[in-house]
Write a protein that holds these residues in place. Structure first.
Motif, PDB file in Angstrom:
ATOM      1  N   ARG A 184      -3.905   4.084 -13.243  1.00  0.00           N
ATOM      2  CA  ARG A 184      -2.810   3.889 -14.184  1.00  0.00           C
ATOM      3  C   ARG A 184      -1.780   2.859 -13.720  1.00  0.00           C
ATOM      4  O   ARG A 184      -1.036   2.318 -14.539  1.00  0.00           O
ATOM      5  CB  ARG A 184      -2.119   5.227 -14.442  1.00  0.00           C
ATOM      6  N   SER A 185      -1.750   2.577 -12.412  1.00  0.00           N
ATOM      7  CA  SER A 185      -0.697   1.710 -11.875  1.00  0.00           C
ATOM      8  C   SER A 185      -1.195   0.356 -11.386  1.00  0.00           C
ATOM      9  O   SER A 185      -0.455  -0.622 -11.429  1.00  0.00           O
ATOM     10  CB  SER A 185       0.035   2.412 -10.726  1.00  0.00           C
ATOM     11  N   MET A 186      -2.421   0.280 -10.897  1.00  0.00           N
ATOM     12  CA  MET A 186      -2.913  -0.962 -10.301  1.00  0.00           C
ATOM     13  C   MET A 186      -3.611  -1.799 -11.372  1.00  0.00           C
ATOM     14  O   MET A 186      -4.834  -1.947 -11.387  1.00  0.00           O
ATOM     15  CB  MET A 186      -3.825  -0.651  -9.114  1.00  0.00           C
ATOM     16  N   THR A 187      -2.837  -2.367 -12.265  1.00  0.00           N
ATOM     17  CA  THR A 187      -3.376  -3.102 -13.401  1.00  0.00           C
ATOM     18  C   THR A 187      -4.017  -4.426 -13.001  1.00  0.00           C
ATOM     19  O   THR A 187      -4.789  -4.998 -13.783  1.00  0.00           O
ATOM     20  CB  THR A 187      -2.268  -3.368 -14.428  1.00  0.00           C
ATOM     21  N   ALA A 188      -3.726  -4.930 -11.815  1.00  0.00           N
ATOM     22  CA  ALA A 188      -4.324  -6.180 -11.346  1.00  0.00           C
ATOM     23  C   ALA A 188      -5.463  -5.928 -10.372  1.00  0.00           C
ATOM     24  O   ALA A 188      -5.926  -6.840  -9.691  1.00  0.00           O
ATOM     25  CB  ALA A 188      -3.261  -7.065 -10.690  1.00  0.00           C
ATOM     26  N   VAL A 236       0.840  -1.199   0.000  1.00  0.00           N
ATOM     27  CA  VAL A 236       0.000   0.000   0.000  1.00  0.00           C
ATOM     28  C   VAL A 236       0.871   1.244   0.000  1.00  0.00           C
ATOM     29  O   VAL A 236       1.842   1.350   0.761  1.00  0.00           O
ATOM     30  CB  VAL A 236      -0.929   0.027   1.227  1.00  0.00           C
ATOM     31  N   LEU A 237       0.508   2.196  -0.845  1.00  0.00           N
ATOM     32  CA  LEU A 237       1.123   3.513  -0.860  1.00  0.00           C
ATOM     33  C   LEU A 237       0.250   4.449  -0.032  1.00  0.00           C
ATOM     34  O   LEU A 237      -0.923   4.635  -0.343  1.00  0.00           O
ATOM     35  CB  LEU A 237       1.229   4.033  -2.296  1.00  0.00           C
ATOM     36  N   ILE A 238       0.816   5.015   1.036  1.00  0.00           N
ATOM     37  CA  ILE A 238       0.091   5.948   1.884  1.00  0.00           C
ATOM     38  C   ILE A 238       0.588   7.352   1.578  1.00  0.00           C
ATOM     39  O   ILE A 238       1.751   7.675   1.831  1.00  0.00           O
ATOM     40  CB  ILE A 238       0.287   5.632   3.375  1.00  0.00           C
ATOM     41  N   ALA A 273       5.237   8.196  -7.897  1.00  0.00           N
ATOM     42  CA  ALA A 273       5.491   7.373  -6.714  1.00  0.00           C
ATOM     43  C   ALA A 273       4.848   6.002  -6.858  1.00  0.00           C
ATOM     44  O   ALA A 273       5.451   4.967  -6.550  1.00  0.00           O
ATOM     45  CB  ALA A 273       4.970   8.085  -5.464  1.00  0.00           C
ATOM     46  N   ALA A 274       3.609   5.974  -7.343  1.00  0.00           N
ATOM     47  CA  ALA A 274       2.921   4.696  -7.535  1.00  0.00           C
ATOM     48  C   ALA A 274       3.648   3.848  -8.572  1.00  0.00           C
ATOM     49  O   ALA A 274       3.837   2.633  -8.386  1.00  0.00           O
ATOM     50  CB  ALA A 274       1.482   4.949  -7.962  1.00  0.00           C
ATOM     51  N   ALA A 275       4.084   4.475  -9.648  1.00  0.00           N
ATOM     52  CA  ALA A 275       4.804   3.748 -10.697  1.00  0.00           C
ATOM     53  C   ALA A 275       6.115   3.192 -10.168  1.00  0.00           C
ATOM     54  O   ALA A 275       6.537   2.086 -10.533  1.00  0.00           O
ATOM     55  CB  ALA A 275       5.058   4.666 -11.891  1.00  0.00           C
ATOM     56  N   ARG A 276       6.755   3.938  -9.282  1.00  0.00           N
ATOM     57  CA  ARG A 276       8.018   3.468  -8.732  1.00  0.00           C
ATOM     58  C   ARG A 276       7.818   2.239  -7.847  1.00  0.00           C
ATOM     59  O   ARG A 276       8.606   1.287  -7.873  1.00  0.00           O
ATOM     60  CB  ARG A 276       8.683   4.577  -7.917  1.00  0.00           C
ATOM     61  N   VAL A 277       6.737   2.248  -7.063  1.00  0.00           N
ATOM     62  CA  VAL A 277       6.444   1.078  -6.237  1.00  0.00           C
ATOM     63  C   VAL A 277       6.261  -0.149  -7.121  1.00  0.00           C
ATOM     64  O   VAL A 277       6.822  -1.221  -6.862  1.00  0.00           O
ATOM     65  CB  VAL A 277       5.189   1.318  -5.373  1.00  0.00           C
TER      66      VAL A 277
END
Length: 245
Positions: free
Chosen positions: A169-173, A56-58, A115-119
């Motif tokens: 855009r980042s949570m493809t699953a 999780v990204l907070i 940040a999300a893409a980096r995770v």
């Protein structure tokens, strides 16, 4: 609150070391519930964010609610990435939780998306984004400056928009997004004009994004709490007279 003056951009150290994850079932599209009937999202923030074993990204992790969420998720076996502007406070929280610090300005959606893409790039997955960024402005409209109005919208609504966009855009699953609204958005409290408008915008964003992102198996929920005892509200919660008022 989230001015990025003097704050370095995303740190480049590895986010997590030797990650081992539990299986995470793909969320069903029907799970995109938006606001629950009680106006609080129908789930506590930790439960809504992701099942244990996920990532999780907070955003806004250095605040009272964000830091409490980070501790709770970590205790439940979830790995966390801690994003915000205060690198020192985030660093201290990282010592407790084992998370990694991502310094950013949450009022800039592109930075949240990065940040999300980096995770995802470094960990291989992202199961949830929780936006805990916010502000508190107790003024009527006629005493609120344009700068205060713009700042209130940026901190409360633009930051939420950035979290929703980054998730899509980042949570493809699939996964979960949790936003912070407020009881003030629906109760008609005096001297809450700007903050009530911003938080009402979060409710509208939540309802629309929940429908939009349901086919992607992304759930979008919002919490709408009353006054919470945090450093942000200390001026109010520290006075019994103010609380009663």
């Amino acid at each position: 609150l989230l001015s990025d003056a003097g704050i370095p951009r995303l740190h480049r150290e590895p986010l997590f070391e030797a990650p081992t994850y539990l299986p995470l079932a793909r969320a069903k599209a029907a799970g995109a519930s938006g606001l629950g009937p009680d106006g609080t999202g129908g789930e506590c923030m930790a439960t809504a964010a992701t099942p244990s074993g996920g990532v999780v990204l907070i955003v806004g992790a250095s605040g009272g609610i964000g830091s409490a969420l980070a501790r709770r998720l970590t205790a439940d076996g979830t790995r966390v990435a801690l994003a915000g502007r205060d690198a020192d406070r985030l660093g201290a929280l990282a010592q407790e939780t084992g998370g990694r610090v991502l310094t950013l300005d949450a009022t800039r959606p592109a930075e949240v998306e990065a940040a999300a893409a980096r995770v995802v790039d470094e960990v291989g997955r992202l199961d949830g984004i929780a936006n805990c960024v916010g502000s508190l402005l107790l003024k009527p409209a006629h005493l609120t400056s344009e700068e205060e109005w713009g700042s209130t919208l940026a901190l409360n609504l633009t930051s939420a928009f950035g979290a929703v966009r980054a998730a899509a855009r980042s949570m493809t699953a699939g996964g979960s997004v949790v936003l912070m609204s407020s009881a003030a958005a629906r109760m008609g409290l005096a001297n809450h004009d700007a903050i009530a408008a911003a938080k009402a915008g979060v409710i509208g964003l939540t309802l629309s994004a929940a429908a939009t992102d349901a086919p992607k198996a992304i759930r979008v929920n919002a919490l709408a709490p009353g006054l919470v005892r945090t450093p942000l509200t200390a001026r109010i919660t520290g006075s019994e007279t103010a609380i009663k008022a």
